[in-house]
Structures are given as structure tokens and as C-alpha cells.
Design a protein around this motif. Structure first.
Motif, PDB file in Angstrom:
ATOM      1  N   UNK A  10      56.787   8.365 -37.722  1.00 11.51           N
ATOM      2  CA  UNK A  10      57.219   7.580 -36.566  1.00 11.51           C
ATOM      3  C   UNK A  10      56.010   7.066 -35.788  1.00 11.51           C
ATOM      4  N   UNK A  11      55.022   7.906 -35.574  1.00  8.03           N
ATOM      5  CA  UNK A  11      53.818   7.496 -34.853  1.00  8.03           C
ATOM      6  C   UNK A  11      53.061   6.420 -35.625  1.00  8.03           C
ATOM      7  N   UNK A  12      52.974   6.546 -36.933  1.00 10.39           N
ATOM      8  CA  UNK A  12      52.317   5.516 -37.749  1.00 10.39           C
ATOM      9  C   UNK A  12      53.046   4.186 -37.630  1.00 10.39           C
ATOM     10  N   UNK A  13      54.373   4.235 -37.662  1.00 13.52           N
ATOM     11  CA  UNK A  13      55.169   3.022 -37.523  1.00 13.52           C
ATOM     12  C   UNK A  13      54.953   2.403 -36.149  1.00 13.52           C
ATOM     13  N   UNK A  14      54.915   3.231 -35.121  1.00  5.19           N
ATOM     14  CA  UNK A  14      54.670   2.755 -33.755  1.00  5.19           C
ATOM     15  C   UNK A  14      53.314   2.070 -33.649  1.00  5.19           C
ATOM     16  N   UNK A  15      52.280   2.687 -34.212  1.00  6.80           N
ATOM     17  CA  UNK A  15      50.937   2.113 -34.161  1.00  6.80           C
ATOM     18  C   UNK A  15      50.872   0.782 -34.909  1.00  6.80           C
ATOM     19  N   UNK A  16      51.588   0.691 -36.023  1.00  2.59           N
ATOM     20  CA  UNK A  16      51.636  -0.562 -36.783  1.00  2.59           C
ATOM     21  C   UNK A  16      52.244  -1.684 -35.939  1.00  2.59           C
ATOM     22  N   UNK A  17      53.339  -1.383 -35.249  1.00  4.19           N
ATOM     23  CA  UNK A  17      53.983  -2.382 -34.383  1.00  4.19           C
ATOM     24  C   UNK A  17      53.042  -2.789 -33.258  1.00  4.19           C
ATOM     25  N   UNK A  18      52.416  -1.822 -32.609  1.00  2.00           N
ATOM     26  CA  UNK A  18      51.502  -2.117 -31.503  1.00  2.00           C
ATOM     27  C   UNK A  18      50.309  -2.955 -31.955  1.00  2.00           C
ATOM     28  N   UNK A  19      49.830  -2.721 -33.162  1.00  2.00           N
ATOM     29  CA  UNK A  19      48.670  -3.467 -33.655  1.00  2.00           C
ATOM     30  C   UNK A  19      48.994  -4.935 -33.895  1.00  2.00           C
ATOM     31  N   UNK A  20      50.266  -5.266 -34.088  1.00  2.00           N
ATOM     32  CA  UNK A  20      50.665  -6.654 -34.324  1.00  2.00           C
ATOM     33  C   UNK A  20      50.931  -7.421 -33.033  1.00  2.00           C
ATOM     34  N   UNK A  21      50.970  -6.740 -31.905  1.00  2.00           N
ATOM     35  CA  UNK A  21      51.230  -7.403 -30.635  1.00  2.00           C
ATOM     36  C   UNK A  21      50.020  -8.194 -30.181  1.00  2.00           C
ATOM     37  N   UNK A  22      50.294  -9.355 -29.615  1.00  2.00           N
ATOM     38  CA  UNK A  22      49.243 -10.189 -29.047  1.00  2.00           C
ATOM     39  C   UNK A  22      49.222  -9.941 -27.544  1.00  2.00           C
ATOM     40  N   UNK A  23      48.152  -9.348 -27.014  1.00  2.00           N
ATOM     41  CA  UNK A  23      48.119  -9.055 -25.573  1.00  2.00           C
ATOM     42  C   UNK A  23      48.142 -10.309 -24.715  1.00  2.00           C
TER      43      UNK A  23
END
Length: 80
Positions: A10-23
Motif C-alpha cells: 500500500x505504501x509503495x502504491x501511495x508513493x507511486x501515485x504521489x510521484x506522478x503528481x505535478x506540484x
């Protein structure tokens, strides 16, 4: 999407989603679950769309309707 079986997955999936976000491209999440819709979420979503357009931010600010975050008594719930 594969089933997540451990907290680590779950944490890996969360980090993957966060890494794709454009701040530089914020997203406004608005609950579109049944309770929030009954409390006027559709009108809130439309108001956000209109204001974003009015401010000339349509290219940089996005909105999305989400499922219930679990705070129905406080709806419609908005997270920026």
C-alpha cells in the motif's frame, strides 16, 4: 490494478501515485458520494468549475469528484 496484500505494498502504491503528481497543477477533490450529493455536492463542483474558469486557471487547476471519504455528516467534503 493488482490486489494490495500488505501495508508495504500500500505504501509503495501511495508513493507511486504521489510521484506522478505535478506540484504546479493542484487538484481540488470534491466528494461525490451519495451523502454529499444529497447535501449539494453537484452545486459545489459546478461552482468550483465556474470560479476556476473565471479566474483563468482552467489550464493549471483541476477538479475531480471522488468517492466517500467517510465524513458524510460534514459534506460536501472538499480537499485541496
Amino acid at each position: 490494478m493488482a490486489r494490495l496484500n500488505t501495508p508495504g505494498e500500500l505504501e509503495s502504491f501511495r508513493q507511486e501515485i504521489l510521484s506522478r503528481r505535478d506540484p504546479n497543477n493542484p487538484c481540488i477533490s470534491i466528494c461525490a458520494g451519495a451523502g454529499c450529493v444529497a447535501s449539494g455536492a453537484d452545486e459545489v463542483i459546478e461552482a468550483f468549475h465556474q470560479e476556476i474558469e473565471k479566474q483563468g486557471l482552467a489550464a493549471t487547476v483541476s477538479t475531480k469528484g471522488t468517492g466517500c471519504p467517510g465524513f458524510c455528516e460534514r459534506g460536501p467534503v472538499v480537499v485541496i
